[in-house]
Design a protein around this motif. Structure first.
Motif, PDB file in Angstrom:
ATOM      1  N   LYS A  43       0.844  -1.184   0.000  1.00  0.00           N
ATOM      2  CA  LYS A  43       0.000   0.000   0.000  1.00  0.00           C
ATOM      3  C   LYS A  43       0.888   1.245   0.000  1.00  0.00           C
ATOM      4  O   LYS A  43       1.702   1.438   0.899  1.00  0.00           O
ATOM      5  CB  LYS A  43      -0.908  -0.001   1.232  1.00  0.00           C
ATOM      6  CG  LYS A  43      -1.956   1.096   1.211  1.00  0.00           C
ATOM      7  CD  LYS A  43      -2.897   0.985   2.398  1.00  0.00           C
ATOM      8  CE  LYS A  43      -3.957   2.076   2.369  1.00  0.00           C
ATOM      9  NZ  LYS A  43      -4.886   1.977   3.525  1.00  0.00           N
ATOM     10  N   ILE A  44       0.723   2.064  -1.023  1.00  0.00           N
ATOM     11  CA  ILE A  44       1.584   3.237  -1.194  1.00  0.00           C
ATOM     12  C   ILE A  44       0.747   4.506  -1.119  1.00  0.00           C
ATOM     13  O   ILE A  44      -0.276   4.631  -1.798  1.00  0.00           O
ATOM     14  CB  ILE A  44       2.334   3.174  -2.541  1.00  0.00           C
ATOM     15  CG1 ILE A  44       3.271   1.975  -2.548  1.00  0.00           C
ATOM     16  CG2 ILE A  44       3.113   4.458  -2.805  1.00  0.00           C
ATOM     17  CD1 ILE A  44       3.940   1.731  -3.879  1.00  0.00           C
ATOM     18  N   SER A  45       1.180   5.434  -0.289  1.00  0.00           N
ATOM     19  CA  SER A  45       0.506   6.724  -0.164  1.00  0.00           C
ATOM     20  C   SER A  45       1.215   7.724  -1.064  1.00  0.00           C
ATOM     21  O   SER A  45       2.425   7.931  -0.950  1.00  0.00           O
ATOM     22  CB  SER A  45       0.557   7.202   1.290  1.00  0.00           C
ATOM     23  OG  SER A  45      -0.036   8.472   1.429  1.00  0.00           O
ATOM     24  N   HIS A  46       0.454   8.359  -1.979  1.00  0.00           N
ATOM     25  CA  HIS A  46       1.089   9.296  -2.896  1.00  0.00           C
ATOM     26  C   HIS A  46       0.158  10.456  -3.229  1.00  0.00           C
ATOM     27  O   HIS A  46      -1.067  10.379  -3.090  1.00  0.00           O
ATOM     28  CB  HIS A  46       1.585   8.596  -4.161  1.00  0.00           C
ATOM     29  CG  HIS A  46       0.599   7.743  -4.875  1.00  0.00           C
ATOM     30  ND1 HIS A  46       0.272   7.909  -6.200  1.00  0.00           N
ATOM     31  CD2 HIS A  46      -0.139   6.673  -4.472  1.00  0.00           C
ATOM     32  CE1 HIS A  46      -0.603   6.997  -6.576  1.00  0.00           C
ATOM     33  NE2 HIS A  46      -0.870   6.240  -5.540  1.00  0.00           N
ATOM     34  N   PHE A  47       0.773  11.553  -3.682  1.00  0.00           N
ATOM     35  CA  PHE A  47       0.087  12.819  -3.918  1.00  0.00           C
ATOM     36  C   PHE A  47       0.620  13.422  -5.217  1.00  0.00           C
ATOM     37  O   PHE A  47       1.766  13.220  -5.581  1.00  0.00           O
ATOM     38  CB  PHE A  47       0.335  13.797  -2.770  1.00  0.00           C
ATOM     39  CG  PHE A  47      -0.011  13.257  -1.410  1.00  0.00           C
ATOM     40  CD1 PHE A  47      -1.175  13.631  -0.769  1.00  0.00           C
ATOM     41  CD2 PHE A  47       0.842  12.364  -0.767  1.00  0.00           C
ATOM     42  CE1 PHE A  47      -1.496  13.137   0.478  1.00  0.00           C
ATOM     43  CE2 PHE A  47       0.529  11.859   0.484  1.00  0.00           C
ATOM     44  CZ  PHE A  47      -0.643  12.239   1.116  1.00  0.00           C
ATOM     45  N   SER A  48      -0.218  14.188  -5.900  1.00  0.00           N
ATOM     46  CA  SER A  48       0.242  14.852  -7.121  1.00  0.00           C
ATOM     47  C   SER A  48      -0.606  16.087  -7.377  1.00  0.00           C
ATOM     48  O   SER A  48      -1.732  16.206  -6.888  1.00  0.00           O
ATOM     49  CB  SER A  48       0.159  13.899  -8.321  1.00  0.00           C
ATOM     50  OG  SER A  48      -1.184  13.537  -8.596  1.00  0.00           O
ATOM     51  N   GLY A  49      -0.035  16.992  -8.168  1.00  0.00           N
ATOM     52  CA  GLY A  49      -0.762  18.209  -8.492  1.00  0.00           C
ATOM     53  C   GLY A  49       0.168  19.305  -8.953  1.00  0.00           C
ATOM     54  O   GLY A  49       1.314  19.057  -9.328  1.00  0.00           O
ATOM     55  N   TYR A  50      -0.329  20.526  -8.892  1.00  0.00           N
ATOM     56  CA  TYR A  50       0.410  21.681  -9.386  1.00  0.00           C
ATOM     57  C   TYR A  50       0.845  22.595  -8.247  1.00  0.00           C
ATOM     58  O   TYR A  50       0.143  22.748  -7.252  1.00  0.00           O
ATOM     59  CB  TYR A  50      -0.453  22.493 -10.352  1.00  0.00           C
ATOM     60  CG  TYR A  50      -0.716  21.808 -11.666  1.00  0.00           C
ATOM     61  CD1 TYR A  50       0.200  21.906 -12.711  1.00  0.00           C
ATOM     62  CD2 TYR A  50      -1.880  21.067 -11.865  1.00  0.00           C
ATOM     63  CE1 TYR A  50      -0.048  21.289 -13.926  1.00  0.00           C
ATOM     64  CE2 TYR A  50      -2.136  20.443 -13.082  1.00  0.00           C
ATOM     65  CZ  TYR A  50      -1.212  20.562 -14.102  1.00  0.00           C
ATOM     66  OH  TYR A  50      -1.450  19.944 -15.306  1.00  0.00           O
ATOM     67  N   VAL A  51       2.003  23.220  -8.431  1.00  0.00           N
ATOM     68  CA  VAL A  51       2.485  24.263  -7.542  1.00  0.00           C
ATOM     69  C   VAL A  51       2.823  25.476  -8.402  1.00  0.00           C
ATOM     70  O   VAL A  51       3.611  25.367  -9.346  1.00  0.00           O
ATOM     71  CB  VAL A  51       3.717  23.814  -6.744  1.00  0.00           C
ATOM     72  CG1 VAL A  51       4.337  25.001  -6.004  1.00  0.00           C
ATOM     73  CG2 VAL A  51       3.349  22.709  -5.763  1.00  0.00           C
TER      74      VAL A  51
END
Length: 448
Positions: A43-51
């Motif tokens: 189980k991998i916790s990950h995040f993505s998006g723009y800055v």
């Protein structure tokens, strides 16, 4: 006075709680859920998006962040990964093809867990930089006319400041910058910028930089170009006559090559088109399409025996020459973009490399060796590794670059082992550096 102090404390506390709420909300909105084809285990916790890195031009960089899989992720360092080019995606290469936890396989239709991923040891942050790479974008076309090392380093610095504001729990972690190829410029220049800014910025803006790591890095024009030529000849890519012609006509110390030198070096790179310059011993991807074609789509691998051989190469050795085709298929899927929050900007087609950036990029810095010397004296940890199958930024050039630093040898050349097999060789230098030279990699890093 006591009442005013009490009110001030309460106000600051409320502001702090409000900021924490904002950070929790921002992190929650960037959390990736239901990524198509993601393996269930581990189980991998990950995040993505723009800055956003520039309000005026609405310039925004895209990231993908993975929490460490260690038993104690809260104690693990944070590593920023940058791919080179200039113009190639750290999402498509670093995250999805090299050292991220997922690898895109089977023509972009599935993911598998990468057991050698760096997330086993560190929190990994992959950044699509500079603007125009992958999902990163700008509302001002003039930004593309200004791309150079200084511009890219400034954007990356502003990204990290804003990212730490969004993820303050990682601000105290040991922070390292890592990358490959043209990140041989990106990483040390960003490290230098952070080092310089840390000396003048308020405490709240200080980044806990510990060092940088670069693989097969472009470091110094003279030594890198000399290494390209010598590697091509020593690995039988070019003839003796071509090698002699290039040696006779090329002065790599000069940025302006003579016509005979240009002709000779162009021929060197023409010979490399017959094979994979980045892995000279690997099979070449011979699909007709730039992306998405079947691995055997060109009609060159119709034999079941040959197909079986390539399958063994792909799975047992972990290398597939058509991997960039697969990642382009995967990251152009609507469901994948939606899951990664990459729908803010209408990008008609995501590409693993934006060739137009390479054409317009202003190459203004010829050598990173002065930066190395400065950061070595500053006490930062540095690790430079170089695989010996890369003809574009070969191990020979990297060795010349290290020799040019003029460091005294602390420990003589010796073998290092992995699973009781020789993995390469290592030499330690005074000043906190060591060099690893081997079958798979060659490295220079801190001995601290």
């Amino acid at each position: 006075m006591k009442k005013l102090n009490f009110l001030l404390i309460i106000t600051l506390l409320l502001l702090s709680l409000r900021q924490q709420d904002y950070n929790i909300e921002a992190q929650s909105s960037d959390k990736v859920v239901n990524l198509p084809e993601q393996p269930l285990n581990p189980k991998i916790s990950h995040f993505s998006g723009y800055v956003n890195v520039n309000q005026e031009n609405t310039r925004s960089l895209f990231y993908w962040f993975f929490e460490a899989l260690s038993d104690s992720p809260s104690t693990r360092p944070l590593v920023l990964w940058l791919n080179g080019g200039p113009g190639c995606s750290s999402i498509g290469y670093g995250a999805a093809s090299e050292l991220g936890p997922f690898r895109v396989v089977e023509n972009g239709t599935s993911l598998r867990f990468n057991q050698y991923s760096w997330v086993q040891e560190a929190n990994m942050l992959f950044l699509e930089s500079p603007v125009g790479v992958g999902f990163s974008y700008t509302n001002s076309s003039s930004d593309f006319d200004n791309l150079n090392d200084v511009f890219v380093a400034e954007d990356a610095y502003n990204f990290m400041v804003a990212w730490f504001a969004r993820y303050p729990q990682y601000k105290s972690r040991d922070f390292f910058i890592a990358g490959e190829s043209y990140a041989g410029h990106y990483a040390p220049q960003l490290a230098e910028l952070i080092y310089d800014r840390n000396k003048v910025k308020p405490k709240d803006f200080i980044i806990n930089l510990k060092g940088f790591i670069v693989g097969n890095p472009l470091t110094d024009d003279e030594y890198d170009n000399k290494g390209i030529l010598e590697y091509a000849w020593s690995h039988a890519v070019i003839s003796d006559n071509l090698y002699d012609s290039a040696k006779r006509n090329c002065d790599f110390k000069s940025s302006n090559w003579s016509e005979p030198c240009n002709a000779a070096m162009n021929t060197v790179f023409t010979k490399y088109k017959e094979i994979d310059i980045y892995n000279i011993y690997a099979p070449k991807c011979n699909t007709n399409s730039s992306a998405g074609a079947s691995f055997f789509g060109a009609g060159d691998y119709k034999s079941p025996a040959v197909k079986d051989w390539f399958k063994r190469v792909r799975w047992y050795e972990g290398y597939d020459p058509c991997y960039s085709n697969y990642v382009e298929v995967y990251f152009n899927r609507v469901d994948v973009r939606s899951s990664l929050h990459a729908t803010t900007r209408d990008i008609s087609r995501w590409k693993v490399c934006n060739d137009s950036i390479l054409q317009t990029y202003q190459f203004t810095v010829s050598s990173m060796l002065p930066t190395y010397s400065k950061l070595i004296k500053a006490g930062l940890k540095i690790w430079v590794y170089s695989g010996d199958a890369d003809g574009r930024v070969p191990v020979i050039g990297s060795r010349y670059c290290v020799e040019a630093l003029g460091l005294s040898v602390k420990s003589e050349w010796r073998s290092w082992f992995h699973n009781h097999q020789v993995g390469g060789r290592i030499t330690e230098y005074e000043g906190g550096l060591n060099i690893r030279n081997g079958e798979r990699s060659w490295a220079l890093g801190s001995s601290q």
